[in-house]
Motif scaffolding. Structure first.
Motif, PDB file in Angstrom:
ATOM      1  N   SER A   1       0.828  -1.210   0.000  1.00  7.66           N
ATOM      2  CA  SER A   1       0.000   0.000   0.000  1.00  7.66           C
ATOM      3  C   SER A   1       0.862   1.260   0.000  1.00  7.66           C
ATOM      4  CB  SER A   1      -0.917   0.030   1.228  1.00  7.66           C
ATOM      5  OG  SER A   1      -1.787  -1.063   1.210  1.00  7.66           O
ATOM      6  N   THR A   2       2.041   1.177   0.610  1.00  7.67           N
ATOM      7  CA  THR A   2       2.908   2.356   0.724  1.00  7.67           C
ATOM      8  C   THR A   2       4.216   2.208  -0.058  1.00  7.67           C
ATOM      9  OG1 THR A   2       3.982   1.474   2.703  1.00  7.67           O
ATOM     10  CG2 THR A   2       2.017   2.853   3.036  1.00  7.67           C
ATOM     11  N   ASP A   3       4.451   1.012  -0.638  1.00  4.99           N
ATOM     12  CA  ASP A   3       5.709   0.708  -1.332  1.00  4.99           C
ATOM     13  C   ASP A   3       6.915   0.913  -0.417  1.00  4.99           C
ATOM     14  OD1 ASP A   3       4.494  -0.024  -3.753  1.00  4.99           O
ATOM     15  OD2 ASP A   3       4.351   2.083  -4.354  1.00  4.99           O
ATOM     16  N   TYR A   4       6.741   0.620   0.871  1.00 11.07           N
ATOM     17  CA  TYR A   4       7.809   0.785   1.860  1.00 11.07           C
ATOM     18  C   TYR A   4       8.228  -0.580   2.381  1.00 11.07           C
ATOM     19  CZ  TYR A   4      10.421   2.468   5.868  1.00 11.07           C
ATOM     20  OH  TYR A   4      11.413   2.711   6.777  1.00 11.07           O
ATOM     21  N   HIS A   5       9.535  -0.772   2.530  1.00 10.98           N
ATOM     22  CA  HIS A   5      10.077  -2.023   3.057  1.00 10.98           C
ATOM     23  C   HIS A   5      10.843  -1.718   4.331  1.00 10.98           C
ATOM     24  CE1 HIS A   5      13.105  -5.443   2.966  1.00 10.98           C
ATOM     25  NE2 HIS A   5      11.933  -6.025   3.129  1.00 10.98           N
ATOM     26  N   SER A   6      10.421  -2.280   5.463  1.00 18.10           N
ATOM     27  CA  SER A   6      11.033  -1.988   6.758  1.00 18.10           C
ATOM     28  C   SER A   6      12.331  -2.734   7.001  1.00 18.10           C
ATOM     29  CB  SER A   6      10.059  -2.332   7.894  1.00 18.10           C
ATOM     30  OG  SER A   6       8.903  -1.560   7.782  1.00 18.10           O
ATOM     31  N   GLY A   7      12.606  -3.785   6.261  1.00 18.80           N
ATOM     32  CA  GLY A   7      13.841  -4.537   6.451  1.00 18.80           C
ATOM     33  C   GLY A   7      13.787  -5.457   7.652  1.00 18.80           C
ATOM     34  N   ILE A   8      14.937  -5.641   8.280  1.00 18.06           N
ATOM     35  CA  ILE A   8      15.069  -6.556   9.419  1.00 18.06           C
ATOM     36  C   ILE A   8      15.300  -5.732  10.684  1.00 18.06           C
ATOM     37  CG2 ILE A   8      16.425  -8.435  10.433  1.00 18.06           C
ATOM     38  CD1 ILE A   8      17.216  -9.202   7.544  1.00 18.06           C
ATOM     39  N   ASP A   9      14.598  -6.084  11.752  1.00 19.71           N
ATOM     40  CA  ASP A   9      14.831  -5.427  13.036  1.00 19.71           C
ATOM     41  C   ASP A   9      15.015  -6.475  14.121  1.00 19.71           C
ATOM     42  OD1 ASP A   9      12.193  -5.836  14.589  1.00 19.71           O
ATOM     43  OD2 ASP A   9      11.477  -4.899  12.751  1.00 19.71           O
ATOM     44  N   SER A  10      15.693  -6.078  15.173  1.00 24.77           N
ATOM     45  CA  SER A  10      15.878  -6.942  16.336  1.00 24.77           C
ATOM     46  C   SER A  10      15.106  -6.333  17.498  1.00 24.77           C
ATOM     47  CB  SER A  10      17.363  -7.063  16.692  1.00 24.77           C
ATOM     48  OG  SER A  10      17.884  -5.795  17.047  1.00 24.77           O
ATOM     49  N   HIS A  11      14.719  -7.176  18.442  1.00 25.18           N
ATOM     50  CA  HIS A  11      13.970  -6.680  19.596  1.00 25.18           C
ATOM     51  C   HIS A  11      14.293  -7.504  20.831  1.00 25.18           C
ATOM     52  CE1 HIS A  11      11.056 -10.018  19.105  1.00 25.18           C
ATOM     53  NE2 HIS A  11      11.248  -9.801  17.818  1.00 25.18           N
ATOM     54  N   ILE A  12      14.251  -6.819  21.961  1.00 23.49           N
ATOM     55  CA  ILE A  12      14.365  -7.475  23.259  1.00 23.49           C
ATOM     56  C   ILE A  12      13.156  -7.037  24.072  1.00 23.49           C
ATOM     57  CG2 ILE A  12      15.684  -7.707  25.392  1.00 23.49           C
ATOM     58  CD1 ILE A  12      18.192  -7.070  23.760  1.00 23.49           C
ATOM     59  N   ASP A  13      12.332  -8.001  24.467  1.00 22.09           N
ATOM     60  CA  ASP A  13      11.156  -7.745  25.295  1.00 22.09           C
ATOM     61  C   ASP A  13      11.466  -8.283  26.682  1.00 22.09           C
ATOM     62  OD1 ASP A  13      10.561  -7.692  22.601  1.00 22.09           O
ATOM     63  OD2 ASP A  13       8.572  -8.526  22.812  1.00 22.09           O
ATOM     64  N   ARG A  14      11.041  -7.556  27.713  1.00 22.08           N
ATOM     65  CA  ARG A  14      11.301  -8.043  29.067  1.00 22.08           C
ATOM     66  C   ARG A  14      10.157  -7.655  29.996  1.00 22.08           C
ATOM     67  NH1 ARG A  14      13.840  -3.875  27.354  1.00 22.08           N
ATOM     68  NH2 ARG A  14      14.232  -2.068  28.630  1.00 22.08           N
TER      69      ARG A  14
END
Length: 113
Positions: A76-89
């Motif tokens: 819809s936006t032609d946007y690619h966010s790529g790869i992200d990392s996350h730490i949830d605690r």
């Protein structure tokens, strides 16, 4: 405390997780399709490893999850966010058999564009 957790010993758990968030959006008229008008707006592959420590004698529970998310393009936006990392605690304390009080948070870091 949950009935599945032992009351007289420490409880440790390590979990591998895999999630496949589905695209959710609305069409040109605003009518929702796919699942609902909630979500990322694009497909993604999210995997992680979680660790939980529970001391049933004190009721304290500490949890952490580290993971990576691959995001496909949002058409819809032609946007690619790529790869992200996350730490949830999170940290919480069981106050009854059915209720626990605590805090949770996360850190997210974009790895690629």
């Amino acid at each position: 405390m949950s009935p599945a957790s032992p009351r007289n010993s420490l409880f440790l758990a390590v979990v591998l997780a895999l999630a496949l968030p589905a695209p959710a959006a609305a069409d040109e008229d605003g009518a929702a399709f796919w699942l609902a008008n909630l979500g990322l707006g694009h497909a993604a592959l999210d995997w992680g490893v979680a660790y939980t420590y529970l001391d049933p004698n004190t009721g304290w529970e500490l949890s952490a999850l580290g993971g990576l998310t691959y995001n496909w393009e949002n058409h819809s936006t032609d946007y690619h966010s790529g790869i992200d990392s996350h730490i949830d605690r999170g940290a919480s304390r069981w106050v009854s058999n059915d209720w626990q009080l605590g805090v949770a948070g996360y850190v997210n870091y974009q790895l690629t564009a």
